[in-house]
Structures are given as C-alpha cells and as structure tokens.
Design a protein around this motif. Structure first.
Motif, mmCIF file in Angstrom:
data_model
loop_
_atom_site.group_PDB
_atom_site.id
_atom_site.type_symbol
_atom_site.label_atom_id
_atom_site.label_comp_id
_atom_site.label_asym_id
_atom_site.label_seq_id
_atom_site.Cartn_x
_atom_site.Cartn_y
_atom_site.Cartn_z
ATOM 1 N N VAL A 138 0.829 -1.218 0.000
ATOM 2 C CA VAL A 138 0.000 0.000 0.000
ATOM 3 C C VAL A 138 0.854 1.255 0.000
ATOM 4 O O VAL A 138 0.353 2.344 -0.292
ATOM 5 C CB VAL A 138 -0.949 -0.014 1.221
ATOM 6 C CG1 VAL A 138 -1.942 -1.159 1.117
ATOM 7 C CG2 VAL A 138 -0.147 -0.122 2.526
ATOM 8 N N LEU A 139 2.127 1.123 0.322
ATOM 9 C CA LEU A 139 2.989 2.296 0.415
ATOM 10 C C LEU A 139 3.750 2.589 -0.875
ATOM 11 O O LEU A 139 4.347 3.653 -1.000
ATOM 12 C CB LEU A 139 4.007 2.104 1.561
ATOM 13 C CG LEU A 139 3.406 1.822 2.946
ATOM 14 C CD1 LEU A 139 4.520 1.596 3.960
ATOM 15 C CD2 LEU A 139 2.505 2.980 3.387
ATOM 16 N N VAL A 140 3.745 1.653 -1.820
ATOM 17 C CA VAL A 140 4.513 1.819 -3.055
ATOM 18 C C VAL A 140 3.583 1.604 -4.245
ATOM 19 O O VAL A 140 2.594 0.879 -4.151
ATOM 20 C CB VAL A 140 5.692 0.820 -3.119
ATOM 21 C CG1 VAL A 140 6.708 1.130 -2.048
ATOM 22 C CG2 VAL A 140 5.201 -0.608 -2.987
ATOM 23 N N PRO A 141 3.870 2.237 -5.373
ATOM 24 C CA PRO A 141 2.970 2.115 -6.530
ATOM 25 C C PRO A 141 3.050 0.773 -7.235
ATOM 26 O O PRO A 141 2.096 0.365 -7.887
ATOM 27 C CB PRO A 141 3.434 3.259 -7.446
ATOM 28 C CG PRO A 141 4.862 3.496 -7.073
ATOM 29 C CD PRO A 141 4.942 3.225 -5.604
ATOM 30 N N LEU A 142 4.189 0.052 -7.146
ATOM 31 C CA LEU A 142 4.360 -1.207 -7.860
ATOM 32 C C LEU A 142 4.753 -2.304 -6.885
ATOM 33 O O LEU A 142 5.312 -2.039 -5.823
ATOM 34 C CB LEU A 142 5.435 -1.073 -8.950
ATOM 35 C CG LEU A 142 5.156 -0.045 -10.061
ATOM 36 C CD1 LEU A 142 6.358 0.038 -11.001
ATOM 37 C CD2 LEU A 142 3.909 -0.400 -10.848
ATOM 38 N N ARG A 143 4.457 -3.572 -7.272
ATOM 39 C CA ARG A 143 4.832 -4.708 -6.447
ATOM 40 C C ARG A 143 6.217 -5.226 -6.795
ATOM 41 O O ARG A 143 6.922 -5.747 -5.929
ATOM 42 C CB ARG A 143 3.816 -5.846 -6.636
ATOM 43 C CG ARG A 143 2.477 -5.642 -5.960
ATOM 44 C CD ARG A 143 2.606 -5.715 -4.439
ATOM 45 N NE ARG A 143 3.306 -6.874 -3.988
ATOM 46 C CZ ARG A 143 2.766 -8.084 -3.860
ATOM 47 N NH1 ARG A 143 1.510 -8.267 -4.154
ATOM 48 N NH2 ARG A 143 3.493 -9.097 -3.417
ATOM 49 N N THR A 144 6.603 -5.127 -8.062
ATOM 50 C CA THR A 144 7.874 -5.683 -8.525
ATOM 51 C C THR A 144 8.785 -4.573 -9.010
ATOM 52 O O THR A 144 8.350 -3.694 -9.763
ATOM 53 C CB THR A 144 7.645 -6.697 -9.658
ATOM 54 O OG1 THR A 144 6.753 -7.718 -9.194
ATOM 55 C CG2 THR A 144 8.951 -7.330 -10.084
ATOM 56 N N TYR A 145 10.044 -4.614 -8.586
ATOM 57 C CA TYR A 145 11.020 -3.594 -8.962
ATOM 58 C C TYR A 145 12.282 -4.275 -9.462
ATOM 59 O O TYR A 145 12.642 -5.374 -9.015
ATOM 60 C CB TYR A 145 11.364 -2.686 -7.775
ATOM 61 C CG TYR A 145 10.262 -1.731 -7.393
ATOM 62 C CD1 TYR A 145 10.217 -0.455 -7.931
ATOM 63 C CD2 TYR A 145 9.266 -2.121 -6.502
ATOM 64 C CE1 TYR A 145 9.206 0.425 -7.580
ATOM 65 C CE2 TYR A 145 8.259 -1.246 -6.152
ATOM 66 C CZ TYR A 145 8.229 0.021 -6.701
ATOM 67 O OH TYR A 145 7.229 0.892 -6.377
ATOM 68 N N SER A 146 12.941 -3.602 -10.388
ATOM 69 C CA SER A 146 14.224 -4.080 -10.896
ATOM 70 C C SER A 146 15.343 -3.398 -10.127
ATOM 71 O O SER A 146 15.337 -2.170 -9.934
ATOM 72 C CB SER A 146 14.350 -3.787 -12.400
ATOM 73 O OG SER A 146 15.668 -4.022 -12.839
ATOM 74 N N LEU A 147 16.319 -4.190 -9.708
ATOM 75 C CA LEU A 147 17.456 -3.626 -8.981
ATOM 76 C C LEU A 147 18.253 -2.677 -9.868
ATOM 77 O O LEU A 147 18.819 -1.696 -9.379
ATOM 78 C CB LEU A 147 18.351 -4.760 -8.468
ATOM 79 C CG LEU A 147 17.754 -5.656 -7.370
ATOM 80 C CD1 LEU A 147 18.736 -6.756 -7.009
ATOM 81 C CD2 LEU A 147 17.398 -4.835 -6.143
ATOM 82 N N VAL A 148 18.289 -2.956 -11.171
ATOM 83 C CA VAL A 148 19.009 -2.071 -12.090
ATOM 84 C C VAL A 148 18.330 -0.712 -12.144
ATOM 85 O O VAL A 148 18.986 0.341 -12.088
ATOM 86 C CB VAL A 148 19.078 -2.711 -13.488
ATOM 87 C CG1 VAL A 148 19.718 -1.754 -14.483
ATOM 88 C CG2 VAL A 148 19.858 -4.017 -13.432
ATOM 89 N N GLN A 149 16.999 -0.706 -12.247
ATOM 90 C CA GLN A 149 16.280 0.564 -12.287
ATOM 91 C C GLN A 149 16.443 1.338 -10.988
ATOM 92 O O GLN A 149 16.618 2.562 -10.993
ATOM 93 C CB GLN A 149 14.808 0.316 -12.569
ATOM 94 C CG GLN A 149 14.532 -0.273 -13.950
ATOM 95 C CD GLN A 149 13.065 -0.598 -14.153
ATOM 96 O OE1 GLN A 149 12.271 -0.519 -13.230
ATOM 97 N NE2 GLN A 149 12.713 -0.961 -15.379
ATOM 98 N N VAL A 150 16.362 0.636 -9.866
ATOM 99 C CA VAL A 150 16.545 1.309 -8.576
ATOM 100 C C VAL A 150 17.944 1.895 -8.476
ATOM 101 O O VAL A 150 18.139 3.034 -8.013
ATOM 102 C CB VAL A 150 16.278 0.314 -7.429
ATOM 103 C CG1 VAL A 150 16.634 0.944 -6.087
ATOM 104 C CG2 VAL A 150 14.820 -0.118 -7.433
ATOM 105 N N ALA A 151 18.958 1.132 -8.911
ATOM 106 C CA ALA A 151 20.333 1.640 -8.871
ATOM 107 C C ALA A 151 20.493 2.866 -9.769
ATOM 108 O O ALA A 151 21.188 3.829 -9.409
ATOM 109 C CB ALA A 151 21.297 0.535 -9.299
ATOM 110 N N GLU A 152 19.840 2.873 -10.938
ATOM 111 C CA GLU A 152 19.937 4.027 -11.827
ATOM 112 C C GLU A 152 19.265 5.260 -11.212
ATOM 113 O O GLU A 152 19.767 6.379 -11.349
ATOM 114 C CB GLU A 152 19.304 3.694 -13.180
ATOM 115 C CG GLU A 152 20.145 2.742 -14.022
ATOM 116 C CD GLU A 152 19.526 2.505 -15.379
ATOM 117 O OE1 GLU A 152 18.381 2.956 -15.592
ATOM 118 O OE2 GLU A 152 20.180 1.877 -16.234
ATOM 119 N N LEU A 153 18.119 5.066 -10.552
ATOM 120 C CA LEU A 153 17.468 6.199 -9.895
ATOM 121 C C LEU A 153 18.335 6.760 -8.774
ATOM 122 O O LEU A 153 18.435 7.982 -8.598
ATOM 123 C CB LEU A 153 16.098 5.764 -9.357
ATOM 124 C CG LEU A 153 15.037 5.443 -10.413
ATOM 125 C CD1 LEU A 153 13.754 4.945 -9.741
ATOM 126 C CD2 LEU A 153 14.733 6.679 -11.263
#
Length: 449
Positions: A65-80
């Motif tokens: 409920v606190l985040v918009p998506l259930r699945t995240y990519s570690l590569v995308q998170v690292a780029e952000l």
C-alpha cells in the motif's frame, strides 16, 4: 532528313530527361542520408526493454500500500539512486561555481537546479525510453556546458557527472535502437563536441565510440540469442507437429486394420449365415451369435485404439494389445468367413517384444482381410517363423472360389509396409501367377527390444 530545329528540341528533351533522372536519384540519396537524423531527433523510437526477471525483487504485501508497484528491478533502482547522486553532485558543483564568481558572472541560482536536472533526468529515462533520454540530454546538457565554460573552471568544459550520464545514455541507445539511428546519434554527438570544444575531439570520439560499439555488440548478441530461441521454439513446434502426424498415422493404421478385418468378417458372415441356416432357427441363431461376438470384439478393439483420444486427462487404455498368441482366434474368424486357413508356427514365439507381436498380428490380420475381400473361399497358408533375431511372416492365398470385390485404394498394403519399416524390417507383396496373392514380411526382434 530531320531539321536543325527539331534536332535541337529533341536534344533538349533528352537532356532534360537525363537531368530529371539525375535529380531524382540525388533527391533519393539525400532522403536516405537525412532519414537517420530525422529518426534520431524526432520520429524514431527504441525497442521495448527486454523482459527479464533477473535482478528483480517483490515488495511484501504488507508494504504494497505504500509503493505504486509490487515488482522492482534492482538495475532501475540503482539508476534512480545514481541519478539522484549525480543531481546533487552537479547542483552543488554549479552552485559553488556561481557563488565563487557571482561578481564576475551574475548567473541566477536556478541554473544550478536546471544543470542538475539536465544530468539526472536522462539517466532516469534511459531504461524505458533511451532515445528520448538522449534527446533530453542533447537539449539540456548545453546549459551545463555553457555554465562551466563561462566560469572557465574546467578545460574541456565537461564535468564527470555529465560524462558518466552521456556515455550511459549512448550505450542504451546503441543497445535498443536500430543501427541507422545509432550511427546518426554518434555523428550528432561528434559534431556537437567539435562545435563546443574542438580541442577535446580526440577524447570525446574515443569514449563515445567505445560506448556505442560496446552497446551495438550487446545488441547483436541479444538479437542472435532471440533468433536462436525463436528457432528452438519453431523446432519444438515442428517436432510436436511431426509427433502429432505420426500419432495420427499410427491410429489410422490401427483403425484401418481393426475396421477392415472385423467388418469384412462380419459382412461375409451376415451374407453366409442365412444360406447356411436354410431356414433352421438354431443355425440362424448360432450364426447371429457369432456375428454378435465379432461385433463386440471389433468394438472392444476400437475402444482400445481410441481410448487415449477420449480421455480428457490424458490417461491411456492399459488393456494389452493383440499379439501372436491370438493367431488361432484370427484364423478361426477367417475360417468362419469361408477361407480355408492353414496356420503354421516355426520356433518359439514366446518373449517377443510387444511392438513386434502387435505388428506381426496386424500384418496377418490385414492379409487375411484382403483375402476375404478379393478372394472369398480361397485357401490361405499362414506361416510365422522365428529365425534367430528375425521374425518371418508369410501369408499366401490362392484364387478365390467366387469373384472378389473391386480393388481398393491400397491403404492396407501401405499400412503394412509402414509397420514393418517402423521396426526396421521389410515387407513385399505380389500377385501370384495362379491369381492368388503373396505377402512376405521380415521383422527384426533384437532392434525392437
């Protein structure tokens, strides 16, 4: 003779056509050269990101409920995270530059924020929209370069965050875009670098070329892998289709053998019973009972062949397939249909592989069915002999006592040859001089075990 004026007019027309064709070719060549740049700057798009579950993580349900998506990519998170770091680094660097030279160059403080966005935004966009990220970079990056060049603090006027961001964006474009677009992006990059700072052309060319070539190499390998996977998928589909065709052929052979034999016997019995009975109710009842028994046997074999097709859960019929132990039963049915069958066994027929026994049974069955149809009342000699690692079959019939039916399509002989060929054996069938027919088959035993 052609007049001078007409010759001049004809020459002008021919010359005009040549120039028209030449202009058309030049225009086509110009469009071909300009098109990649139009795709890179305005119209082109990148391939979708590859679907991969590697380096991904799923947010627990209690935190969903606190985040918009259930699945995240570690590569995308690292780029952000890297984009935020580069934003803070660039914003702080430009802010310090502006503060140090505020009296000489009165540059607004918001320029530092825009410079940070110019470095961070393309990096945040490059995973989803690499070509759009490059367009943003090529539009906003000159502000950072101008600020650094104006303050005259770095030569060449490229900061480390700007270089890292741009090389990563170039790599993404080379990986996800067509080679024409990639080439146009590379050329625009070099032209821009030459305009901004000609003295740094060598280092910019080397670094940009390495990023583009590395990305293009990754794209080629991904394309080759995707083609290989597609070829494997097509091969599996083709093998599945071939397996289906082979299964259909097997079922068709079984159905042909079962239906042809039993229906032939039943038809002959139905025709012969009233004649044998001659008005005797007891003989008529016995003949009808025999026809009923043959019909039930045919139905049982049909159920056995079609059981796997009717079972929605994929279960197969576990009833044993007919083998050479039922030769006597087969001969009795043929005798009841009017054939004079002599059955001969040579050697021990016990312990044969099920495939060999079934194929031998079907070959004898089809041969007797053919004799019933085409040579009713004929004498038939059936010989089954085991010779070492081979099983030899022979079914020979003489001429019929009555005219036989019309020749069929030959599917029975084709099915017998296929059965023998599947086991690595041979089958020969030929007409005899006296009007009979001879079928000889050799089935290897060792290869079928």
């Amino acid at each position: 003779m052609i007049s001078v004026q007409r010759a001049r007019d004809l020459g002008r027309r021919l010359s005009g056509r040549r120039w028209s064709r030449r202009d058309g070719r030049l225009a086509a060549a110009g469009r071909t050269l300009v098109r990649p740049f139009g795709l890179a700057l305005f119209q082109g798009d990148a391939d979708p990101p590859p679907a991969s579950r590697r380096l991904t993580f799923t947010v627990p349900r209690r935190l969903a409920v606190l985040v918009p998506l259930r699945t995240y990519s570690l590569v995308q998170v690292a780029e952000l995270v890297l984009a935020l770091i580069l934003y803070g680094t660039t914003q702080g660097m430009v802010t310090d530059m502006i503060a140090a030279h505020i009296e000489e160059y009165p540059i607004p403080e918001w320029v530092a924020d825009v410079a940070g966005v110019a470095v961070a935004l393309p990096l945040a966009l490059r995973d989803r929209w690499p070509l759009a990220a490059w367009r943003v970079a090529i539009v906003l990056m000159p502000l950072t370069v101008w600020t650094v060049a104006t303050l005259d603090l770095v030569d060449p006027p490229y900061t480390a965050p700007t270089g890292v961001m741009y090389l990563m964006v170039l790599y993404s474009v080379a990986v996800r875009c067509d080679k024409q677009i990639t080439l146009a992006v590379w050329i625009i990059t070099l032209l821009t670098a030459w305009i901004v700072h000609p003295n740094s052309m060598a280092i910019v060319t080397a670094m940009a070329s390495v990023a583009v070539l590395f990305g293009y190499n990754v794209r080629v390998r991904r394309t080759a892998t995707a083609r290989l996977v597609e070829e494997e998928r097509r091969t599996q589909l083709a093998e599945s289709a071939q397996a289906v065709l082979e299964e259909r052929a097997r079922i068709a052979r079984e159905l042909h053998d079962v239906v042809a034999h039993h229906m032939s016997v039943i038809a002959i019995q139905a025709e012969a019973v009233p004649l044998k009975a001659a008005g005797d109710p007891a003989r008529l009842e016995a003949g009808l009972a025999e026809i009923r028994g043959l019909s039930l046997a045919a139905i049982a074999e049909l159920r056995q062949v079609l059981g796997v097709l009717r079972d929605q859960e994929g279960r197969t019929d576990t009833a044993p397939q007919p083998g050479l132990d039922r030769l006597d039963e087969l001969a009795d049915h043929a005798r009841a249909a009017g054939l004079a069958v002599v059955l001969e066994r040579v050697g021990s027929l016990d312990g044969l592989p099920p495939a060999v026994g079934l194929s031998a049974y079907r070959i004898v069955q089809e041969s007797l069915s053919n004799a019933m149809r085409h040579a009713p009342g004929a004498a038939v000699a059936v010989s089954v002999a085991r010779d070492g690692d081979e099983l030899r079959l022979r079914v020979a019939n003489g001429p019929g006592a009555a005219p036989g039916g019309a020749p069929g399509a030959g599917q029975g002989l084709v099915g017998m040859r296929e059965r023998a060929a599947l086991l690595g054996g041979t089958l020969a069938a030929e007409s005899l001089p006296d009007g009979g027919f001879d079928v000889r088959a050799t089935l290897p035993i060792a290869d079928a075990t």
